[in-house]
Design a protein around this motif. Structure first.
Motif, PDB file in Angstrom:
ATOM      1  N   GLY A 428       0.833  -1.178   0.000  1.00 51.54           N
ATOM      2  CA  GLY A 428       0.056   0.017  -0.071  1.00 51.54           C
ATOM      3  C   GLY A 428       0.943   1.270   0.062  1.00 51.54           C
ATOM      4  N   ALA A 429       1.899   1.227   0.834  1.00 50.14           N
ATOM      5  CA  ALA A 429       2.609   2.452   0.825  1.00 50.14           C
ATOM      6  C   ALA A 429       3.301   2.633  -0.357  1.00 50.14           C
ATOM      7  N   SER A 430       3.946   1.547  -1.168  1.00 48.25           N
ATOM      8  CA  SER A 430       4.655   1.718  -2.470  1.00 48.25           C
ATOM      9  C   SER A 430       3.539   2.298  -3.283  1.00 48.25           C
ATOM     10  N   LEU A 431       2.364   1.923  -3.429  1.00 49.43           N
ATOM     11  CA  LEU A 431       1.311   2.406  -4.365  1.00 49.43           C
ATOM     12  C   LEU A 431       1.047   3.939  -4.009  1.00 49.43           C
ATOM     13  N   ALA A 432       1.084   4.271  -2.802  1.00 51.06           N
ATOM     14  CA  ALA A 432       1.042   5.796  -2.499  1.00 51.06           C
ATOM     15  C   ALA A 432       2.208   6.308  -2.872  1.00 51.06           C
ATOM     16  N   LEU A 433       3.627   5.829  -2.800  1.00 50.93           N
ATOM     17  CA  LEU A 433       4.727   6.506  -2.989  1.00 50.93           C
ATOM     18  C   LEU A 433       4.924   6.765  -4.631  1.00 50.93           C
ATOM     19  N   SER A 434       4.424   5.838  -5.351  1.00 49.36           N
ATOM     20  CA  SER A 434       4.460   5.878  -6.655  1.00 49.36           C
ATOM     21  C   SER A 434       3.413   7.150  -7.227  1.00 49.36           C
ATOM     22  N   GLY A 435       2.478   7.298  -6.347  1.00 51.66           N
ATOM     23  CA  GLY A 435       1.231   8.214  -6.945  1.00 51.66           C
ATOM     24  C   GLY A 435       0.076   7.418  -7.869  1.00 51.66           C
ATOM     25  N   GLU A 436       0.370   5.940  -7.845  1.00 50.96           N
ATOM     26  CA  GLU A 436      -0.603   5.243  -8.299  1.00 50.96           C
ATOM     27  C   GLU A 436      -1.940   5.447  -7.727  1.00 50.96           C
ATOM     28  N   LEU A 437      -2.106   5.482  -6.305  1.00 51.67           N
ATOM     29  CA  LEU A 437      -3.252   5.516  -5.697  1.00 51.67           C
ATOM     30  C   LEU A 437      -2.880   6.692  -4.414  1.00 51.67           C
ATOM     31  N   SER A 438      -3.914   7.493  -4.161  1.00 52.20           N
ATOM     32  CA  SER A 438      -3.598   8.219  -3.063  1.00 52.20           C
ATOM     33  C   SER A 438      -3.163   7.633  -1.529  1.00 52.20           C
ATOM     34  N   ALA A 439      -2.692   7.955  -0.692  1.00 54.53           N
ATOM     35  CA  ALA A 439      -2.415   7.537   0.430  1.00 54.53           C
ATOM     36  C   ALA A 439      -3.591   7.098   1.193  1.00 54.53           C
ATOM     37  N   ALA A 440      -4.829   7.612   1.274  1.00 51.97           N
ATOM     38  CA  ALA A 440      -6.083   7.313   1.675  1.00 51.97           C
ATOM     39  C   ALA A 440      -6.625   6.165   0.936  1.00 51.97           C
ATOM     40  N   ASP A 441      -6.581   6.046  -0.383  1.00 53.23           N
ATOM     41  CA  ASP A 441      -7.079   4.956  -1.145  1.00 53.23           C
ATOM     42  C   ASP A 441      -6.189   3.711  -1.145  1.00 53.23           C
ATOM     43  N   ALA A 442      -4.815   3.863  -0.871  1.00 54.99           N
ATOM     44  CA  ALA A 442      -3.823   3.079  -0.675  1.00 54.99           C
ATOM     45  C   ALA A 442      -4.117   2.192   0.416  1.00 54.99           C
ATOM     46  N   MET A 443      -4.078   2.581   1.620  1.00 58.87           N
ATOM     47  CA  MET A 443      -4.106   2.287   2.977  1.00 58.87           C
ATOM     48  C   MET A 443      -5.463   1.776   2.902  1.00 58.87           C
ATOM     49  N   LYS A 444      -6.633   2.066   2.567  1.00 59.89           N
ATOM     50  CA  LYS A 444      -7.885   1.541   2.865  1.00 59.89           C
ATOM     51  C   LYS A 444      -7.985   0.177   1.891  1.00 59.89           C
ATOM     52  N   GLN A 445      -7.346   0.197   0.850  1.00 59.55           N
ATOM     53  CA  GLN A 445      -7.199  -1.087   0.079  1.00 59.55           C
ATOM     54  C   GLN A 445      -6.250  -1.992   0.678  1.00 59.55           C
ATOM     55  N   ALA A 446      -5.159  -1.681   1.082  1.00 66.12           N
ATOM     56  CA  ALA A 446      -4.297  -2.674   1.906  1.00 66.12           C
ATOM     57  C   ALA A 446      -4.924  -3.119   3.275  1.00 66.12           C
ATOM     58  N   ALA A 447      -5.386  -2.237   3.795  1.00 64.21           N
ATOM     59  CA  ALA A 447      -6.150  -2.709   5.193  1.00 64.21           C
ATOM     60  C   ALA A 447      -7.393  -3.731   4.847  1.00 64.21           C
ATOM     61  N   ALA A 448      -8.013  -3.427   3.731  1.00 63.69           N
ATOM     62  CA  ALA A 448      -8.976  -4.546   3.347  1.00 63.69           C
ATOM     63  C   ALA A 448      -8.349  -5.698   2.908  1.00 63.69           C
ATOM     64  N   LYS A 449      -7.312  -5.787   2.151  1.00 64.71           N
ATOM     65  CA  LYS A 449      -6.760  -7.153   1.791  1.00 64.71           C
ATOM     66  C   LYS A 449      -6.179  -7.585   3.042  1.00 64.71           C
ATOM     67  N   ALA A 450      -5.588  -7.051   3.889  1.00 65.03           N
ATOM     68  CA  ALA A 450      -4.896  -7.708   5.041  1.00 65.03           C
ATOM     69  C   ALA A 450      -5.925  -8.341   5.998  1.00 65.03           C
ATOM     70  N   ASN A 451      -7.112  -7.642   6.422  1.00 65.24           N
ATOM     71  CA  ASN A 451      -8.003  -7.943   6.889  1.00 65.24           C
ATOM     72  C   ASN A 451      -8.938  -9.204   6.371  1.00 65.24           C
TER      73      ASN A 451
END
Length: 455
Positions: A428-451
């Motif tokens: 998720g952080a990598s997607l936010a770093l690249s600008g592919e996703l916003s930090a909010a969208d990247a972390m929401k996606q990452a948390a959903a996958k982890a959960n």
């Protein structure tokens, strides 16, 4: 820079014991360490005074596996002493951290009897899978351990408590005590009239100011792999976020998202080229070569940063408290690397003897003289450690340890599915770093996958 405020007397035994947590990469290199290899002079009476039959497993050979790390670098030259003391030959398999952490669970899941002893981080996963040998019975075995000689009261409280599982069983020995620390190049900051940052806003401003075509403002590990999340986690904690809350992945909270936004903004705007592929090796090397004005990672790297034979910035390096966000308390990440005995090993008792030797007061004094931040109070107080590690670096490490939250760090690190939790965070952080996703969208996606993977 402003001197870090410590308890009266600095690194005293009482202050450290009360507050500390009550408060280049080598290729895989299997090798038999014989008596003549890299021999170091030692007085074995420091060990033979113990009420232990060190020779009871003479003729045995054990394999010790681990990452190329300050601990493995510090312990390696003294392995011939262990062999002389015990008659146990030691084969080492030290690899780059990424390679080691990828290969080890595959071997353990296949019930491999080697390595007999190994460095370990994913404690909950290893216990849940039955990979780690329970050690309480070994501690209680008078034929294997001399509690008076071992003197657990000299072990930092953090290191004593860190390996304790919820049922009181111990499955490992803590082998390091480390906390996230800010490194700064005073000379590069001084060129812009800047001091060492104390807040995240100052950190971002300083990194931007120091960024040039040849020098990064700040370098940190940002690779899309779970072991690269150490620096980012300190940002999340210090912004008031958590990785886990009430058994649920929580790095999609507003606080965690703000932390990821700050972390990725610093690296995107002021990081080195290719930072998305950086592990700690690259980040540390950039800072030591003067190619980055700022960095943040484990306090254990102070030894290399302060060594003029390895570091071009040894004279200019500052070691400081981890930054704060507004009125919030600085909460740097922390960890104790641990070493465990393989539950499938044919040499479990010999492996336990090795770990007792490796973490003893006598060995701690030796390895700390090489700059290792061991788990021993006596080692932290020794002149050899202060000389090798550096007084300022030791003060910063202590202060950051005092500010760290061990229970919060253990909550994620000890979860049985810690690798999945950390890997999704890294992606998720990598997607936010690249600008592919916003930090909010990247972390929401990452948390959903982890959960979705938790059970």
């Amino acid at each position: 820079m402003t001197k870090i405020k410590l308890p009266p007397g600095g690194l005293t035994r009482r202050a450290f014991g009360r507050n500390a947590l009550m408060a280049g990469a080598a290729l895989a290199m299997p090798a038999i360490i014989g008596r003549r290899a890299l021999a170091q002079t030692a007085d074995l009476s420091a060990y033979t005074s113990a009420n232990i039959d060190w020779k009871r497993f003479a003729g045995t050979k054990i394999q010790v596996g681990g990452a190329t790390h300050p601990w493995s670098n510090a312990i390696l030259p003294y392995l011939p002493q262990f062999t002389e003391l015990t008659g146990i030959a030691v084969e080492t398999d030290f690899r780059s951290e990424t390679e080691f952490l990828t290969a080890l669970p595959i071997k353990l899941a296949a019930a491999s009897p080697t390595p007999d002893v190994f460095m370990y981080l994913a404690y909950g996963q290893g216990i849940n899978a039955g990979w780690l040998e329970p050690l309480n019975s070994y501690y209680d075995n008078a034929d294997l351990m001399d509690p008076t000689w071992y003197d657990e009261a000299d072990v930092l409280q953090a290191a004593r408590e860190y390996p304790l599982w919820s049922n009181g069983e111990r499955y490992a020995f803590a082998i390091t005590a480390e906390a996230q620390t800010l490194y700064a190049n005073r000379a590069l900051l001084g060129e812009h009239g800047l001091g060492v940052p104390t807040t995240f806003d100052e950190l971002l401003a300083a990194a931007r100011a120091c960024k040039t075509d040849t020098v990064a403002g700040m370098a940190m590990r940002a690779k899309a792999a779970g072991n690269a999340t150490f620096p980012l986690t300190g940002f999340i904690y210090s912004y008031g976020g958590e990785l886990l809350r009430d058994g649920v992945v929580a790095y999609d909270s507003p606080e965690a998202i703000a932390a990821v936004e700050m972390f990725t903004t610093i690296l995107r705007e002021a990081g080195p080229i290719g930072v998305s592929n950086y592990d700690w090796y690259e980040a540390l090397n950039d800072f030591m070569q003067g190619a980055a004005a700022l960095s943040s990672d484990t306090s254990n790297f102070a030894t290399d940063i302060s060594n003029p034979e390895k570091s071009r910035v040894s004279a200019d390096a500052a070691f400081a408290l981890f930054p704060v966000d507004g009125d919030r308390k600085s909460t740097p990440n922390m960890s104790c690397w641990q070493a465990a005995v393989n539950s499938q090993s044919a040499n479990k008792e010999a492996g336990f003897l090795f770990l007792q030797w490796a973490t003893s007061k006598a060995t701690g004094l030796l390895t700390s003289s090489r700059g290792l931040a061991t788990t021993r109070v006596s080692a932290w107080e020794s002149e050899g450690f202060r000389a090798a590690f550096g007084e300022e670096a030791a003060q910063a490490a202590l202060a950051n340890l005092q500010n760290a939250d061990a229970e919060m760090a253990k909550r994620a690190r000890f979860h049985p599915q810690s690798p999945q939790i950390l890997n999704e965070l890294a992606v998720g952080a990598s997607l936010a770093l690249s600008g592919e996703l916003s930090a909010a969208d990247a972390m929401k996606q990452a948390a959903a996958k982890a959960n979705a993977q938790l059970r």
